[in-house]
Scaffold this active site. Sequence first.
Site, PDB file in Angstrom:
ATOM      1  CB  SER A  52      52.349  -3.301 -51.605  1.00 34.25           C
ATOM      2  OG  SER A  52      52.207  -4.113 -50.377  1.00 34.25           O
ATOM      3  CB  ALA A 142      48.107 -12.420 -47.525  1.00 33.91           C
ATOM      4  CE1 TYR A 237      45.750 -21.725 -48.812  1.00 31.82           C
ATOM      5  CE2 TYR A 237      43.145 -22.274 -48.984  1.00 31.82           C
ATOM      6  CZ  TYR A 237      44.341 -21.214 -48.905  1.00 31.82           C
ATOM      7  OH  TYR A 237      44.028 -20.022 -48.902  1.00 31.82           O
TER       8      TYR A 237
END
Length: 396
Positions: A52, A142, A237
Amino acid sequence: MPAVVINPRIRGFICTTAHPAGCAAETASLIELARRSGPGRGLGCALVVGASMGYGLASLATAMFGYGADAVAVCLERAASGDKPGSAGFYNLAEVQRQARAAGRRLTVINADAFAHATRAEAIAALRRLGRPLDLVVYSLASPRRKDPDGDAVWTSVLKPLGQPYTAKTIDLDNDQVKEITLAPASEAERQATIKVMGGEDWELWIAALEQAGLLAQGCRSVTYSYIGPAITHPIYRAGTIGAAKEHLEATARRLHARLAARGGGAWVSVNKALVTQASSAIPVVPLYISLLFAVMKERGTHEDTGEQIVRLFRDHLAPGRQPALDAEQRIRIDDREMDPAVQEEVARRWQLVSSENLRQLSDYEGFKTAFRRLFGFAVPGIDYSAPVEVAASLD
Ligand code: NAI
């Protein structure tokens, strides 16, 4: 049917409202790009988990409108309630559904927790109703947390360095000031929880369930998304908790590849460019890096947005008949333009210099902020934000 005027309500990296017409217009542009990107045929059926927003939405649009797929889309979004708007992803998929219908394509949206076995069962039932096996499975979740599908545990992912504290520049998104932050290292339990949420375990469960249900076509391909990025962001990260999860995801891809290659297909990780999405905006330091990166890449004419990245991924690597080009770790690399040494050298130079005073000269912070607003349907050209807009929408 409630029509109301909707304004952005933003705090830091959270926006608690969404504009239905703005989201529909942004999704329509993405679909238009997807339509121009491919032959309109080639894929029979696709499943996109995390469909989405961001990279998953772009993958769904490209599979359906670039390559003619029918699809099942899994997401976790909020419907409108009374005159309170739903979430952006809800309106994005409502627009994909509307356009799919107009184009004679079939799309089933499953708005439920992708980590739950019940959601897998629902997706399998929907795929059986579509009546064709999958040519493509895109896994683009995510999520901040995952509930154990077999128990009561809830794992929460964290965005922290590993081993030692990390001090770096960041932007305070509430007052646009560049400041220094120090992030404490994650505990071992936090590292493991992040791997549980963002690693490859759930992707593997999806592939296993689909295979067992006999829904993987001969030649079926699966792809998931990862990030590496530059030395500047490594401590938070790639060498941090999320990087540990990405390493797990990449190891999973190698295992799944062996499984799918046996039926003429394959599974890969695609390493993508840093882009403004809900997920990336939440990572400390990353919005400042993205603002500098966008300035440098736009100046050089190499900037791409989410749709352009995925269109290139399909065109050069995933489209029917193409063999993905892989790096030494068996990954697809569409972060090549971001990682161009000349781009990185210039970003690193500006990183040393950037401060609150020169933020707008050295970086594309305005571009970052606009891209963030657009995720929620705001700052979209052509939308009259003073006019009341219908908030009710349907995914059926
Ligand atoms: P996003 O935040 O834009 O979208 C996440 C999607 O996951 C949404 O469709 C949401 O509804 C869905 N979702 C979240 N939790 C769910 C749940 N429990 N059940 C069902 N659906 C759920 O995320 P973005 O940025 O597109 O990330 C997707 C993947 O791409 C991630 O693996 C991310 O690490 C990777 N990636 C992102 C980059 C970036 O700069 N944004 C760069 C490279 C890779």
